[in-house]
Design an enzyme around this catalytic site. Structure first.
Site, PDB file in Angstrom:
ATOM      1  N   LYS A  32       0.813  -1.224   0.000  1.00  0.00           N
ATOM      2  CA  LYS A  32       0.000   0.000   0.000  1.00  0.00           C
ATOM      3  C   LYS A  32       0.847   1.275   0.000  1.00  0.00           C
ATOM      4  CE  LYS A  32      -4.154  -1.953   2.128  1.00  0.00           C
ATOM      5  NZ  LYS A  32      -5.175  -1.795   3.192  1.00  0.00           N
ATOM      6  N   ASP A  70     -10.159   2.488   2.676  1.00  0.00           N
ATOM      7  CA  ASP A  70     -10.208   1.742   3.935  1.00  0.00           C
ATOM      8  C   ASP A  70     -11.045   2.468   4.989  1.00  0.00           C
ATOM      9  OD1 ASP A  70      -8.729  -0.489   3.166  1.00  0.00           O
ATOM     10  OD2 ASP A  70      -6.823   0.452   3.654  1.00  0.00           O
TER      11      ASP A  70
END
Length: 285
Positions: free
Chosen positions: A71, A107
């Site tokens: 990420k 997220d």
């Protein structure tokens, strides 16, 4: 007649065999009748990640999800980001735009959407939120909770300096840092308790925190979803707390990406949840 090219999307990670993202997105592809579309896994070791990322269009992908451990590397490798990814310095969703690949982060959206679906009576502004941990998930959740209007964020972490660095980096306006041994003080008067660590996951050890100081009206949630009901959630439920498991965060964070790639905003339904639970070998609690 020439068949249309398959619109492919993938989830990139290392390892990646455990990912349930293909199950989720391919369910939506079937549900909404998206023709010539496929979502698949792509296992890429860290040393090959950046090169693979820039070759996504060449490999036939119109977008991708990014998971552990890529990420932060995805953020660094891309030159275009949405505001959330820019703040978090992490990317979990990649979308092809006319200007090139853009990194996004969903997220925090997934976390908040899960709470709104599974705990309808919870209000962010009603009191402080306690976050256990200071990792990548904590960053996304802390930023999302602040944007949602939580009046105070309390970060509890074994390494105080790491939590303080997170607060400074994100410029969290209402955050306080507590040592792990001082968790009782953090829980006192809280409206929400979130485990953002991997403690409680199968094989990761137990979360050794006493819940006694936590008001019974507080909501307790865990981003771990294997098992579906972690030890923390079981103990909280036994005390009388409302609890929210972590599976919904996984499901909801997938929504914005699917919409960006295929032009349809999918729903997180009971059918989808049951499908993933069956794949996990779990049953609804």
């Amino acid at each position: 007649m020439t068949r249309p090219a398959i619109r492919k999307v993938c989830v990139i990670g290392w390892p990646i065999t455990h990912s349930r993202s293909p199950l989720i997105h391919n369910h939506w592809i079937r549900t909404y009748g998206i023709e010539s579309a496929l979502y698949e896994r792509l296992a890429v070791p860290p040393e090959d990640f950046v090169a693979t990322l820039h070759r996504l269009p060449e490999l036939g992908y119109i977008g991708a999800n990014v998971t552990v451990p890529h990420k932060e590397a995805a953020f660094a490798a891309l030159t275009r980001h949405d505001a959330v990814a820019l703040r978090l310095k992490a990317v979990n969703t990649i979308v092809t735009t006319p200007e090139g690949l853009e990194g996004r982060n969903t997220d925090g959206y997934g976390f908040i959407a899960n709470l709104k679906e599974r705990a309808r009576g919870w209000r962010a502004a009603a009191g402080p939120a306690v976050l256990l941990g200071a990792g990548g998930a904590t960053r996304a959740i802390a930023a999302a909770l602040e944007s949602e209007g939580v009046p105070e964020l309390r970060l509890v972490n074994r390494t105080r300096a790491r939590a303080e660095a997170l607060v400074s980096d994100l410029e969290l306006r209402s955050a306080r840092v507590f040592d792990w041994d001082d968790a009782a003080a953090a829980l006192d008067g809280a409206n929400l308790l979130v485990n953002t660590t991997t403690l409680g996951m199968k094989g990761a050890g137990d979360l050794d925190i006493a819940l006694d100081p936590l008001p019974l009206g507080a909501l307790v949630t865990d981003i771990v979803y294997t098992p579906l009901e972690t030890g923390l959630l079981a103990r909280a439920r036994a005390r009388g707390h409302d609890v929210v498991d972590g599976l919904g965060m996984l499901l909801h964070q997938a929504v914005p990406g699917f919409e960006a790639w295929f032009g349809v905003r999918p729903e997180v339904t009971a059918q989808l949840r049951a499908l993933v639970l069956a794949d996990m070998g779990e049953t609804e609690r």
